[in-house]
Design a protein around this motif. Sequence first.
Motif, PDB file in Angstrom:
ATOM      1  N   GLU A 268       0.832  -1.203   0.000  1.00  0.00           N
ATOM      2  CA  GLU A 268       0.000   0.000   0.000  1.00  0.00           C
ATOM      3  C   GLU A 268       0.867   1.254   0.000  1.00  0.00           C
ATOM      4  O   GLU A 268       1.970   1.269   0.541  1.00  0.00           O
ATOM      5  CB  GLU A 268      -0.917  -0.030   1.249  1.00  0.00           C
TER       6      GLU A 268
ATOM      7  N   PRO B 218      -4.906   5.711   1.876  1.00  0.00           N
ATOM      8  CA  PRO B 218      -4.477   4.586   1.038  1.00  0.00           C
ATOM      9  C   PRO B 218      -4.887   4.803  -0.417  1.00  0.00           C
ATOM     10  O   PRO B 218      -5.974   5.325  -0.693  1.00  0.00           O
ATOM     11  CB  PRO B 218      -5.220   3.381   1.640  1.00  0.00           C
TER      12      PRO B 218
ATOM     13  N   ALA C 190      -3.904   2.386  -3.193  1.00  0.00           N
ATOM     14  CA  ALA C 190      -3.734   1.242  -4.108  1.00  0.00           C
ATOM     15  C   ALA C 190      -5.023   0.876  -4.845  1.00  0.00           C
ATOM     16  O   ALA C 190      -4.982   0.497  -6.011  1.00  0.00           O
ATOM     17  CB  ALA C 190      -3.194   0.037  -3.341  1.00  0.00           C
TER      18      ALA C 190
END
Length: 230
Positions: free
Chosen positions: A68, A75, A77
Amino acid sequence: MPPRPTYALALAGVVRRYSEGESALEILRGVDLAISQGQSVALVAPSGSGKSTLLHIAGLLEHSDEGEVFIAGRPTARLADAERTRIRRQHIGFIYQFHHLLGEFSALENVAMPQMIRGLSHKEANARAKDLLTYLGLAARLTHRPSELSGGEQQRVAIARALANAPRLLLADEPTGNLDPKTSDHVFGALTELVQATGVAALIATHNLELAGRMDRRVTLRDGKLVELA
Ligand SMILES: Nc1ncnc2c1ncn2[C@@H]1O[C@H](COP(=O)(O)OP(=O)(O)OP(=O)(O)O)[C@@H](O)[C@H]1O
């Protein structure tokens, strides 16, 4: 429990593989890194060890295969590409080894443009661009095009452009690698001064150990993992 700090950049377990025929080449094998707001980190590692790959992943230009990337605590991703682009434009500035300035525009326009893309008025964008370029000693070069500037001046314009949108995070890939030692020293000095003055978090790949010594921390890549240096 004390509150968890919000890092400008945090990487957790980042893995990146490239396929090589039938097999996969694992360049990053679980990279962890956290950089606080205002902290500068030099990435000093041999050629081919994955520095550019790491910077591209940290800058949301490339996806990792695992792990990540947190930008300002968020976050990224699993976000859609459009949202990753928005975060990149809002929070991240880049400096490359070659300046990548737009040849048909002046120094001032090159620095003002990213701000106008983000919605600032022409007047506001020009005022900030002028301030940054003046800070970098380029007050007399505002209307020059990149081809009319020296290598060191071009790179200082690129620094101003990267910081124009007041990013939280600055990523630089060998920002002085293309310059002679004296100019490199001068440009790096200007860069570190601005990093301190703006409080941006910085991750800067460089082969120059002396320049790396001026950063708050130094890290290297060893067998695909990030290791802190003294
Ligand atoms: N798109 C790609 N496909 C396959 N292999 C790649 C790709 N991009 C990078 N690599 C490989 O990954 C390794 C790391 O590349 P990277 O450019 O991240 O290294 P680097 O540390 O930045 O090197 P340098 O200091 O020479 O710029 C290299 O062996 C490179 O050949």
